[in-house]
Structures are given as structure tokens and as C-alpha cells.
Write an enzyme that holds these catalytic residues in place. Sequence first.
Site, mmCIF file in Angstrom:
data_model
loop_
_atom_site.group_PDB
_atom_site.id
_atom_site.type_symbol
_atom_site.label_atom_id
_atom_site.label_comp_id
_atom_site.label_asym_id
_atom_site.label_seq_id
_atom_site.Cartn_x
_atom_site.Cartn_y
_atom_site.Cartn_z
ATOM 1 N N HIS A 57 0.848 -1.202 0.000
ATOM 2 C CA HIS A 57 0.000 0.000 0.000
ATOM 3 C C HIS A 57 0.873 1.237 0.000
ATOM 4 O O HIS A 57 2.093 1.145 0.096
ATOM 5 C CB HIS A 57 -1.019 -0.026 1.136
ATOM 6 C CG HIS A 57 -0.457 0.090 2.521
ATOM 7 N ND1 HIS A 57 0.370 -0.861 3.078
ATOM 8 C CD2 HIS A 57 -0.601 1.050 3.471
ATOM 9 C CE1 HIS A 57 0.693 -0.497 4.305
ATOM 10 N NE2 HIS A 57 0.129 0.668 4.567
ATOM 11 N N HIS A 59 1.377 3.947 1.950
ATOM 12 C CA HIS A 59 1.888 4.729 3.077
ATOM 13 C C HIS A 59 3.408 4.872 3.023
ATOM 14 O O HIS A 59 4.116 3.962 2.592
ATOM 15 C CB HIS A 59 1.452 4.098 4.407
ATOM 16 C CG HIS A 59 0.012 4.372 4.737
ATOM 17 N ND1 HIS A 59 -0.724 3.572 5.575
ATOM 18 C CD2 HIS A 59 -0.817 5.367 4.332
ATOM 19 C CE1 HIS A 59 -1.956 4.061 5.672
ATOM 20 N NE2 HIS A 59 -2.043 5.149 4.920
ATOM 21 N N ASP A 61 5.742 4.688 5.137
ATOM 22 C CA ASP A 61 6.584 3.684 5.804
ATOM 23 C C ASP A 61 6.545 2.339 5.076
ATOM 24 O O ASP A 61 7.010 1.321 5.600
ATOM 25 C CB ASP A 61 6.191 3.528 7.283
ATOM 26 C CG ASP A 61 4.777 3.026 7.476
ATOM 27 O OD1 ASP A 61 3.866 3.488 6.766
ATOM 28 O OD2 ASP A 61 4.569 2.158 8.351
ATOM 29 N N HIS A 62 6.010 2.336 3.845
ATOM 30 C CA HIS A 62 6.000 1.126 3.007
ATOM 31 C C HIS A 62 6.592 1.379 1.618
ATOM 32 O O HIS A 62 7.027 0.434 0.956
ATOM 33 C CB HIS A 62 4.571 0.573 2.896
ATOM 34 C CG HIS A 62 4.026 0.165 4.231
ATOM 35 N ND1 HIS A 62 3.934 -1.144 4.642
ATOM 36 C CD2 HIS A 62 3.615 0.912 5.286
ATOM 37 C CE1 HIS A 62 3.468 -1.183 5.883
ATOM 38 N NE2 HIS A 62 3.270 0.056 6.290
ATOM 39 N N HIS A 115 -7.567 -0.827 5.454
ATOM 40 C CA HIS A 115 -6.551 0.090 6.002
ATOM 41 C C HIS A 115 -6.369 1.248 5.021
ATOM 42 O O HIS A 115 -6.356 2.414 5.408
ATOM 43 C CB HIS A 115 -5.255 -0.682 6.203
ATOM 44 C CG HIS A 115 -4.105 0.138 6.688
ATOM 45 N ND1 HIS A 115 -4.085 0.739 7.928
ATOM 46 C CD2 HIS A 115 -2.913 0.458 6.098
ATOM 47 C CE1 HIS A 115 -2.923 1.390 8.074
ATOM 48 N NE2 HIS A 115 -2.209 1.240 6.977
ATOM 49 N N ASP A 134 -0.160 -3.842 6.219
ATOM 50 C CA ASP A 134 -0.854 -3.363 7.418
ATOM 51 C C ASP A 134 -2.311 -3.823 7.445
ATOM 52 O O ASP A 134 -3.168 -3.160 8.036
ATOM 53 C CB ASP A 134 -0.817 -1.822 7.481
ATOM 54 C CG ASP A 134 0.565 -1.273 7.771
ATOM 55 O OD1 ASP A 134 1.489 -2.063 8.027
ATOM 56 O OD2 ASP A 134 0.713 -0.029 7.752
ATOM 57 N N HIS A 172 4.630 -4.564 10.914
ATOM 58 C CA HIS A 172 4.938 -3.841 12.153
ATOM 59 C C HIS A 172 5.048 -4.778 13.342
ATOM 60 O O HIS A 172 4.369 -5.803 13.410
ATOM 61 C CB HIS A 172 3.853 -2.801 12.475
ATOM 62 C CG HIS A 172 3.830 -1.640 11.523
ATOM 63 N ND1 HIS A 172 4.621 -0.539 11.680
ATOM 64 C CD2 HIS A 172 3.106 -1.430 10.403
ATOM 65 C CE1 HIS A 172 4.389 0.325 10.696
ATOM 66 N NE2 HIS A 172 3.469 -0.198 9.897
HETATM 67 FE FE FE Z 1 2.667 0.785 8.118
HETATM 68 ZN ZN ZN Z 2 -0.043 1.647 6.542
#
Ligand code: FE
Ligand code: ZN
Length: 256
Positions: A57, A59, A61-62, A115, A134, A172
Site C-alpha cells: 500500500h 503509506h 513507511d511502506h 486500512h 498493514d 509492524h
Molecule cells: Fe505501516
Molecule cells: Zn499503513
Amino acid sequence: MSQLDIHQIPVLSDNYVYLARDRASGQTAVVDPAVVKPVLEAAERLGWTITHILNTHHHGDHVGGNLEIKAATGCTIIGPKADRDRIPGIDVEVEEGDRVALGEAMAEVFFVPGHTRGHIAYWFEESAALFCGDTLFALGCGRLFEGTPQQMWSSLSKFRKLPEDTHVYCAHEYTQANARFALSVEPENQALQDRSRAIDAARAQDRPTVPSTLGEELATNPFLRADQPGLAANVGLAGSEPVAVFAEVRRRKDNF
Ligand code: FE
Ligand code: ZN
């Protein structure tokens, strides 16, 4: 078909990035590169050559490492078709039912919105490996930033059908906090009590609690157990549809 070797890289405060290498061909994917340097260094140290990025996805942090890793390695970036405008450097757009080849290793793509509206997951059946970003966490699930409880429950229901020995490579390390919440809604669950103790012991030694197996999640993760009468009763919804129970459990977690 071929098996993967999988290497887990802890980055940022609680993210996991994965390197997955097809044994037959040596082709190697980075799953959800949050960052650049630790990923390139790990690949170098292992002697693995990065050929692909698999994004779940959009985001930061990905996908944060996408463009620099692509520039450094010339790799191909694979990501969700429904989110192609938000995946930096995307080359190949995939959706539900598509197959992704990493050398001779083959992944099936699941569309798992909730998400985010475009979230996907990669299931390497031969390696019993699910890269779920996530969507599903050890003892938890992702927050519903762009989706409804109905969407997330139907996304998680796709995972519920997979073999119990599937390894859940989530993105995570949230497990210890998730365990505290899970115990608040299913305090009588013996498997959950046991797992929670094991998690505390692992974290006390700074060991990862990820991956887990789908069998463990089915037995202990409240977000996969919304069809269990005991859990429904515990959240005041005895006899309700699983999606209503799921929505209530998610609501409680948001306020926990
Ligand atoms: Fe994440
Ligand atoms: Zn995420």
C-alpha cells in the site's frame, strides 16, 4: 514452483521490511521498503541481488525507499493497481487474483482494502508466506483509514481461508500492545493467555514476535474471531453478524 529464503529487517521504530529470495533463480524482492540504507546493506551482506519491490500500500513507511532502491538496483516495482497514482515508481500494476512471478516462485495477489482503499497482499503458497502489509498484524489488524468495517472483515476473511501453517509476515511489531487489547475482549481465551506470556518473554529479550502463523492468529487474534459467539457476547453483541462484532472490536481498539 520454488521456495523463498526470507530475511527480516527491523527499521524505523517498529517497521519490518522483508527481503525474499527465490532459491531457484536468485531473484530477490524487497517487500515494502520503508527506507533505503538498511535494505541495501542487508542485501549486500547476504549477497542477494534486488530485482523487485513488492508494495502492499501507499503509506510512506511502506514505499519510502522505492525510488532510491530502484535507482540503485534497476529493480521492477510491483504494486496495487487501485493505487497506482500513490505508489512511487510503479512499473507493474496488480489486482485480485493476479500472479506475480519472482523467478520460479509464484505469488497470488489478494485485494484487501480497509486500512487503505488500494491495499493488496502477496501469498507465496509454496513457501507458506503471506506478506500482508498493514492489513493483518500479529494479534491485530490495521486501522481503517480509508475503508469500512465491512471491507476489512471481507479482506481478513480471505486470509482466514489460507492454510494454518501460513507464516504471517506483517509490517509492524505491534504485538505486545495488541495482546493487551486482545486480552481485554477475550480474557478467558487460554491460547491467548499463553501467547501473551510468550510475547512478553520475547520482547523482554528484544526478539521479534513476527512472523506468526495463521493458525496462531485464528486461535487468538480477535479481529479474525468476530464469528466466535464468546467474543460476540463479551462485546455485548451476542447473536450479531460477524461484521458487526468486527466493527465493535475495531472501535474498541481505536479507543483502547
Ligand atoms: Fe505501516
Ligand atoms: Zn499503513
